[in-house]
Scaffold this motif. Structure first.
Motif, mmCIF file in Angstrom:
data_model
loop_
_atom_site.group_PDB
_atom_site.id
_atom_site.type_symbol
_atom_site.label_atom_id
_atom_site.label_comp_id
_atom_site.label_asym_id
_atom_site.label_seq_id
_atom_site.Cartn_x
_atom_site.Cartn_y
_atom_site.Cartn_z
ATOM 1 N N UNK A 160 0.806 -1.231 0.000
ATOM 2 C CA UNK A 160 0.000 0.000 0.000
ATOM 3 C C UNK A 160 0.832 1.271 0.000
ATOM 4 N N UNK A 161 1.996 1.247 0.637
ATOM 5 C CA UNK A 161 2.862 2.432 0.609
ATOM 6 C C UNK A 161 3.377 2.670 -0.808
ATOM 7 N N UNK A 162 3.797 1.601 -1.480
ATOM 8 C CA UNK A 162 4.255 1.719 -2.864
ATOM 9 C C UNK A 162 3.168 2.314 -3.759
ATOM 10 N N UNK A 163 1.965 1.795 -3.618
ATOM 11 C CA UNK A 163 0.869 2.236 -4.478
ATOM 12 C C UNK A 163 0.525 3.700 -4.249
ATOM 13 N N UNK A 164 0.466 4.097 -2.982
ATOM 14 C CA UNK A 164 0.076 5.480 -2.682
ATOM 15 C C UNK A 164 1.203 6.444 -3.039
ATOM 16 N N UNK A 165 2.433 6.094 -2.705
ATOM 17 C CA UNK A 165 3.565 6.969 -2.987
ATOM 18 C C UNK A 165 3.757 7.161 -4.490
ATOM 19 N N UNK A 166 3.416 6.166 -5.274
ATOM 20 C CA UNK A 166 3.545 6.288 -6.726
ATOM 21 C C UNK A 166 2.679 7.429 -7.247
ATOM 22 N N UNK A 167 1.494 7.588 -6.684
ATOM 23 C CA UNK A 167 0.562 8.613 -7.145
ATOM 24 C C UNK A 167 0.744 9.953 -6.434
ATOM 25 N N UNK A 168 1.421 9.954 -5.298
ATOM 26 C CA UNK A 168 1.530 11.180 -4.493
ATOM 27 C C UNK A 168 2.972 11.393 -4.040
ATOM 28 N N UNK B 127 9.256 -7.714 -11.603
ATOM 29 C CA UNK B 127 8.518 -7.960 -12.844
ATOM 30 C C UNK B 127 7.364 -6.969 -12.997
ATOM 31 N N UNK B 128 7.496 -5.815 -12.377
ATOM 32 C CA UNK B 128 6.421 -4.829 -12.374
ATOM 33 C C UNK B 128 6.530 -3.883 -13.560
ATOM 34 N N UNK B 129 5.548 -3.002 -13.686
ATOM 35 C CA UNK B 129 5.550 -2.001 -14.749
ATOM 36 C C UNK B 129 6.634 -0.954 -14.476
ATOM 37 N N UNK B 130 6.927 -0.151 -15.466
ATOM 38 C CA UNK B 130 7.929 0.906 -15.313
ATOM 39 C C UNK B 130 7.531 1.858 -14.194
ATOM 40 N N UNK B 131 6.259 2.233 -14.149
ATOM 41 C CA UNK B 131 5.788 3.132 -13.104
ATOM 42 C C UNK B 131 5.983 2.565 -11.712
ATOM 43 N N UNK B 132 5.705 1.276 -11.562
ATOM 44 C CA UNK B 132 5.885 0.623 -10.266
ATOM 45 C C UNK B 132 7.366 0.496 -9.918
ATOM 46 N N UNK C 286 15.495 3.710 -20.014
ATOM 47 C CA UNK C 286 14.471 4.652 -19.578
ATOM 48 C C UNK C 286 15.103 5.691 -18.649
ATOM 49 N N UNK C 287 14.972 6.963 -18.997
ATOM 50 C CA UNK C 287 15.599 8.029 -18.217
ATOM 51 C C UNK C 287 15.116 8.032 -16.765
ATOM 52 N N UNK C 288 13.809 7.849 -16.550
ATOM 53 C CA UNK C 288 13.264 7.891 -15.193
ATOM 54 C C UNK C 288 13.814 6.749 -14.339
ATOM 55 N N UNK C 289 13.933 5.560 -14.939
ATOM 56 C CA UNK C 289 14.505 4.425 -14.213
ATOM 57 C C UNK C 289 15.949 4.721 -13.837
ATOM 58 N N UNK C 290 16.729 5.227 -14.804
ATOM 59 C CA UNK C 290 18.129 5.553 -14.540
ATOM 60 C C UNK C 290 18.250 6.595 -13.428
ATOM 61 N N UNK C 291 17.423 7.636 -13.515
ATOM 62 C CA UNK C 291 17.495 8.713 -12.532
ATOM 63 C C UNK C 291 17.212 8.196 -11.128
#
Length: 300
Positions: free
Chosen positions: A190-198, A228-233, A261-266
């Motif tokens: 739940x922390x991962x899910x919420x922090x991803x959006x906020x 094995x998650x999505x890039x966003x996760x 992916x720049x975001x992954x690298x960063x």
């Protein structure tokens, strides 16, 4: 019904922490080394004697509380200061009446009420605050769960675990973060899910609490969750690895340094920086990210 924004809670109700800063001399400082996880009956390394009942509010102080709250709600700074000073003189006995002043109405003075409560209440009041977390007012539940999660007190784990099911997403996030900060794997998803959006809103609180439980285990939990998650996760997980990962996770992080992916690298660069005691740089441009990723590949 007006939601009490996360930034208001963080800034006014005792969480005045730095927000994401540009990559210069203003880079966000790294949190200090984490203390040992709390054990039952403790907050950090200090034994806390918890109160079983609220201090008795004298009859003569009831009207003082009412008058002080009236002053606190006035627009004049002098009146607000007078109201605050009176409430602090009365002490924690005024807290139950102040809880009643926190409202979900669009027009409210929740920020001022919460600021006073922050000064009145501490870990010794944890059991008393826990009794209030099922109140119907959303903003009151948010405030209470936020306070409880920051105590990192293992005796509060049952309350926090139950709070993860709260219908209000922010309250549930505070509860989940509290369980994760006590070393409970169930709090991670739940922390991962919420922090991803906020991310920006949660960053100050995450950087405060998660280093307290940093370990090889907690970092591995994150790595397994995003493998094995999505890039966003994966981006969200790499952000948490700043505070939950250790040098034991070099090989795992090295695989993300190969990403196109720049975001992954960063986020991989930032995770490694914080793990190694450096400040994260949240606005890395593409060129600098690539250069820093090369440097880290040579190190790890």
């Amino acid at each position: 019904m007006k939601r009490l924004p996360l930034p208001v809670l963080f800034t006014v109700c005792g969480l005045a922490l730095a927000t994401a800063a540009p990559a210069t001399a203003q880079d966000r400082p790294v949190a200090p080394p984490a203390p040992a996880p709390a054990t039952p009956g403790e907050t950090g390394a200090t034994k806390v004697d918890k109160l079983a009942e609220w201090p008795t509010l004298k009859n003569s102080d009831v009207e003082r509380v009412v008058s002080a709250v009236t002053q606190l709600k006035k627009p004049e700074a002098a009146a607000q200061e007078l109201g605050k000073r009176t409430l602090l003189e009365i002490g924690a006995a005024a807290a139950p009446m102040l809880f009643g002043q926190v409202t979900d109405q669009a027009q409210n003075h929740n920020d001022r009420i919460c600021a006073v409560l922050d000064e009145l209440l501490g870990p010794s009041h944890a059991a008393l605050l826990a009794r209030e977390v099922k109140k119907p007012k959303v903003n009151l539940r948010r405030y209470l769960m936020l306070r409880l999660c920051r105590f990192t007190d293992a005796e509060l784990l049952p309350v926090l675990a139950a709070g993860v099911k709260d219908k209000d997403p922010e309250t549930a996030f505070f509860a989940a973060l509290g369980t994760l900060a006590l070393g409970q794997r169930d709090g991670l998803a739940p922390v991962l899910a919420y922090a991803r959006e906020h991310w920006k809103d949660t960053l100050p609180l995450l950087s405060e609490l998660l280093p307290k439980v940093r370990s090889s285990d907690t970092g591995t939990w994150v790595a397994e969750a995003i493998a094995k998650a999505s890039v966003g996760e994966q981006i969200a997980g790499l952000r948490l690895l700043r505070w939950l990962g250790t040098k034991d996770h070099h090989l795992i992080l090295r695989t993300y340094l190969q990403s196109g992916d720049h975001a992954i690298l960063k986020e991989t660069v930032n995770a490694l920086r914080v793990i190694h005691g450096e400040a994260a740089i949240d606005n890395l441009d593409v060129f600098r990210t690539i250069e820093m990723a090369k440097e880290w590949r040579a190190k790890v």
